[in-house]
Design an enzyme around this catalytic site. Structure first.
Site, mmCIF file in Angstrom:
data_model
loop_
_atom_site.group_PDB
_atom_site.id
_atom_site.type_symbol
_atom_site.label_atom_id
_atom_site.label_comp_id
_atom_site.label_asym_id
_atom_site.label_seq_id
_atom_site.Cartn_x
_atom_site.Cartn_y
_atom_site.Cartn_z
ATOM 1 N N LYS A 190 0.832 -1.206 0.000
ATOM 2 C CA LYS A 190 0.000 0.000 0.000
ATOM 3 C C LYS A 190 0.866 1.256 0.000
ATOM 4 O O LYS A 190 1.519 1.586 0.983
ATOM 5 C CB LYS A 190 -0.925 0.064 1.217
ATOM 6 C CG LYS A 190 -1.959 1.182 1.005
ATOM 7 C CD LYS A 190 -2.597 1.691 2.259
ATOM 8 C CE LYS A 190 -1.925 2.902 2.846
ATOM 9 N NZ LYS A 190 -2.024 4.136 2.048
ATOM 10 N N GLU B 89 9.966 0.704 10.402
ATOM 11 C CA GLU B 89 10.940 1.783 10.135
ATOM 12 C C GLU B 89 10.193 3.084 10.392
ATOM 13 O O GLU B 89 9.351 3.478 9.596
ATOM 14 C CB GLU B 89 11.399 1.751 8.672
ATOM 15 C CG GLU B 89 12.043 0.455 8.230
ATOM 16 C CD GLU B 89 13.551 0.450 8.410
ATOM 17 O OE1 GLU B 89 14.083 1.386 9.045
ATOM 18 O OE2 GLU B 89 14.192 -0.496 7.948
ATOM 19 N N GLU C 181 10.059 15.312 15.571
ATOM 20 C CA GLU C 181 10.317 15.247 14.135
ATOM 21 C C GLU C 181 9.435 16.254 13.395
ATOM 22 O O GLU C 181 8.220 16.233 13.548
ATOM 23 C CB GLU C 181 10.024 13.827 13.632
ATOM 24 C CG GLU C 181 10.379 13.650 12.181
ATOM 25 C CD GLU C 181 10.069 12.241 11.675
ATOM 26 O OE1 GLU C 181 8.927 11.798 11.858
ATOM 27 O OE2 GLU C 181 10.961 11.618 11.102
HETATM 28 P P1 NAP Z 1 2.198 7.766 8.238
HETATM 29 O O1 NAP Z 1 1.088 8.738 8.399
HETATM 30 O O2 NAP Z 1 2.520 6.866 9.358
HETATM 31 O O3 NAP Z 1 1.858 6.940 6.931
HETATM 32 C C1 NAP Z 1 2.672 5.895 6.444
HETATM 33 C C2 NAP Z 1 1.806 4.919 5.695
HETATM 34 O O4 NAP Z 1 0.873 4.296 6.597
HETATM 35 C C3 NAP Z 1 0.950 5.551 4.617
HETATM 36 O O5 NAP Z 1 0.825 4.649 3.550
HETATM 37 C C4 NAP Z 1 -0.366 5.737 5.336
HETATM 38 O O6 NAP Z 1 -1.453 5.903 4.478
HETATM 39 C C5 NAP Z 1 -0.443 4.474 6.138
HETATM 40 N N1 NAP Z 1 -1.338 4.520 7.288
HETATM 41 C C6 NAP Z 1 -1.881 5.598 7.925
HETATM 42 N N2 NAP Z 1 -2.623 5.212 8.974
HETATM 43 C C7 NAP Z 1 -2.568 3.853 9.014
HETATM 44 C C8 NAP Z 1 -3.133 2.850 9.877
HETATM 45 N N3 NAP Z 1 -3.886 3.173 10.918
HETATM 46 N N4 NAP Z 1 -2.836 1.556 9.631
HETATM 47 C C9 NAP Z 1 -2.043 1.213 8.599
HETATM 48 N N5 NAP Z 1 -1.500 2.100 7.744
HETATM 49 C C10 NAP Z 1 -1.749 3.405 7.954
HETATM 50 O O7 NAP Z 1 3.529 8.491 7.880
HETATM 51 P P2 NAP Z 1 3.681 9.724 6.930
HETATM 52 O O8 NAP Z 1 3.378 10.930 7.713
HETATM 53 O O9 NAP Z 1 2.943 9.501 5.680
HETATM 54 O O10 NAP Z 1 5.248 9.630 6.573
HETATM 55 C C11 NAP Z 1 6.218 10.280 7.291
HETATM 56 C C12 NAP Z 1 6.771 9.440 8.428
HETATM 57 O O11 NAP Z 1 7.422 8.293 7.933
HETATM 58 C C13 NAP Z 1 7.819 10.182 9.215
HETATM 59 O O12 NAP Z 1 7.612 10.009 10.583
HETATM 60 C C14 NAP Z 1 9.113 9.516 8.792
HETATM 61 O O13 NAP Z 1 10.147 9.614 9.711
HETATM 62 C C15 NAP Z 1 8.700 8.131 8.547
HETATM 63 N N6 NAP Z 1 9.663 7.461 7.657
HETATM 64 C C16 NAP Z 1 10.521 6.537 8.178
HETATM 65 C C17 NAP Z 1 11.455 5.912 7.370
HETATM 66 C C18 NAP Z 1 12.410 4.888 7.918
HETATM 67 O O14 NAP Z 1 13.012 4.178 7.143
HETATM 68 N N7 NAP Z 1 12.576 4.792 9.224
HETATM 69 C C19 NAP Z 1 11.504 6.217 6.009
HETATM 70 C C20 NAP Z 1 10.633 7.159 5.504
HETATM 71 C C21 NAP Z 1 9.698 7.784 6.345
HETATM 72 P P3 NAP Z 1 -1.835 7.381 3.965
HETATM 73 O O15 NAP Z 1 -0.594 8.015 3.439
HETATM 74 O O16 NAP Z 1 -2.795 7.163 2.898
HETATM 75 O O17 NAP Z 1 -2.342 8.117 5.157
#
Ligand code: NAP
Ligand code: MG
Length: 401
Positions: A106, A180, A311
């Site tokens: 996804k 991650e 962050e």
């Molecule tokens: P996010 O809100 O956690 O979303 C990540 C993914 O999870 C998206 O595909 C999102 O869908 C989905 N999602 C949202 N709610 C969910 C739920 N309840 N159950 C399952 N999946 C769900 O993160 P983001 O704000 O898009 O991305 C930024 C974050 O990612 C930052 O905190 C960053 O540090 C982290 N990140 C970490 C790494 C690593 O390797 N450690 C790499 C890149 C990014 P939608 O987008 O459609 O809401």
């Protein structure tokens, strides 16, 4: 499917991606807002490199885990964020296939296009139907993947908040989980570093991909005696950064991914000002339409300040000083995160000391944001657990008995 066959498919995917790199780069920049130079020189080639690398492992898993029977887990559910859409897909799909699993992936709601384009490419590679399934949608679609009883493994990259939800949802289900999550990386500069080189490392560390980087060097610790020099050089360098059209090859900083993310970044800039930190932003022109943020730094930041602890996921740098090694280790480790860190010094002994004492999955020395498929990546503490990349990344997709 026999291991050697799997390897050929993964290799074919890598080759096709290489052939179509230009098209993928343009789609990635149009969809997510990152500069075309980054999609072209980083996201797409590094994604292809992951498929090449894991293709070679498919029939050598016994060498990776000697004297241990290995078997695929079954169906892997993979949920990825919007900051490196195709690259995150490659990190996850390539090792899963090499190990003989099938995949339900996804992508993030705001950046599904390169994953869908990849689905087309997989058809062209004649991957059997059903081996890789791309499902688009918002968080609820991700939750459906997490809760599906026929899915045996969840690999999640995203925020710490959603990571914790997934941890709770999968507890007791027997699903294998790797997370991650977020980061707040310290970038540490000693007075004996080559300062000009370090300044370039800071620029790359915080302004690469608009700062939408989990391992962004968002906290800068400068040894007190070189603080003024580093800040002066950094401000000078900021003046030459071009913010604008992601498709223009002269652009250094592209668009913020979404209105929501811009709101979060602006909220943190206000918090920084209210906390008493000193704001500096370059005065470059911004396009009139769309979501933009100037490269931003704060000096006089307290260790307890929210802009030093939380962050932001945008182009905002928080600068502090230190006098001793112990002090900087203590400060660097003093957040809930532990994903990555950077060290700039001429002394090998300082590097070795810090790599053992910093609680970070990756420590870069005299460089930053370097990624290679052969090396593992992942976090400590609230940055998650499990490793992707390298031999470690195979273990996440295998039953090891
Ligand atoms: P996010 O809100 O956690 O979303 C990540 C993914 O999870 C998206 O595909 C999102 O869908 C989905 N999602 C949202 N709610 C969910 C739920 N309840 N159950 C399952 N999946 C769900 O993160 P983001 O704000 O898009 O991305 C930024 C974050 O990612 C930052 O905190 C960053 O540090 C982290 N990140 C970490 C790494 C690593 O390797 N450690 C790499 C890149 C990014 P939608 O987008 O459609 O809401
Ligand atoms: Mg989100």
């Amino acid at each position: 499917m026999p291991a050697a066959e799997r390897g050929k498919y993964v290799y074919r995917i890598a080759r096709l991606l290489q052939e179509k790199a230009r098209e993928f780069a343009v789609i990635e920049s149009m969809d997510g807002g990152k500069p075309i130079r980054e999609s072209r020189d980083f996201d797409i080639p590094v994604a292809a490199a992951h498929f090449f690398y894991y293709a070679g492992w498919a029939d050598k898993l016994g060498y990776a885990f000697p004297n241990r029977p290995v078997a695929p887990l079954g169906v892997a559910g993979q949920i990825i964020p919007w900051n490196f859409p195709l690259l995150m897909a490659a990190w996850k799909i390539a090792p899963a296939l090499a190990c003989g699993n099938t995949v339900v992936l996804k992508p993030a709601e705001t950046t599904p296009l390169t994953a869908l384009k990849l689905a087309e490419l997989l058809q062209e590679a004649e991957l059997p139907d059903g081996v890789v399934n791309i499902v688009t949608g918002a968080g609820a679609t991700g939750a459906a993947v997490v809760n599906d009883p026929d899915i045996n493994k969840i690999a999640f990259t995203g925020s710490t908040a959603v990571g914790k939800l997934i941890q709770r949802a999968t507890a007791g289900t027997g699903k294998k989980l790797t997370l991650e999550l977020g980061g707040k990386a310290p970038n540490i500069i000693f007075a004996d570093a080559t300062i000009d080189q370090a300044v370039e490392g800071i620029v790359n560390g915080i302004w690469f991909n608009q700062g939408h980087v989990c391992c962004a060097g968002s906290r800068l610790y400068v040894e007190e005696s070189v603080h003024d020099e580093v800040v002066r050089k950094l401000k000078h360098r900021m003046k030459s950064l071009v913010v604008g059209d992601p498709l223009d090859k002269n652009t250094d900083i592209g668009a913020i991914n979404s209105r929501e993310q811009l709101g979060t970044i602006n909220k943190y800039i206000k918090i920084g000002i209210n906390e008493g930190s000193e704001l500096y932003q370059s005065s470059c022109e911004l396009p009139s339409k769309g979501f933009w943020c100037r490269p931003t730094l704060f000096t006089n930041v307290a260790q307890s300040a929210r802009i030093a602890q939380e962050e932001i996921f945008g182009p905002v740098l928080a600068i502090q000083t230190f006098r001793t090694m112990d002090e900087v280790i203590q400060k660097a480790n003093n957040t809930p995160y532990g994903l990555s860190a950077g060290v700039w010094t001429d002394k090998g002994s300082k590097i070795f000391n810090l790599t053992t004492k910093l609680r970070a999955g990756v420590v870069w020395a005299n460089t930053f944001n370097k990624f290679d498929p052969t090396s593992p990546f992942g976090g400590y503490k609230e940055s998650g657990y499990g490793r992707e990349g390298g031999v470690h990344g195979l273990g996440a997709y295998l039953k090891l008995n």
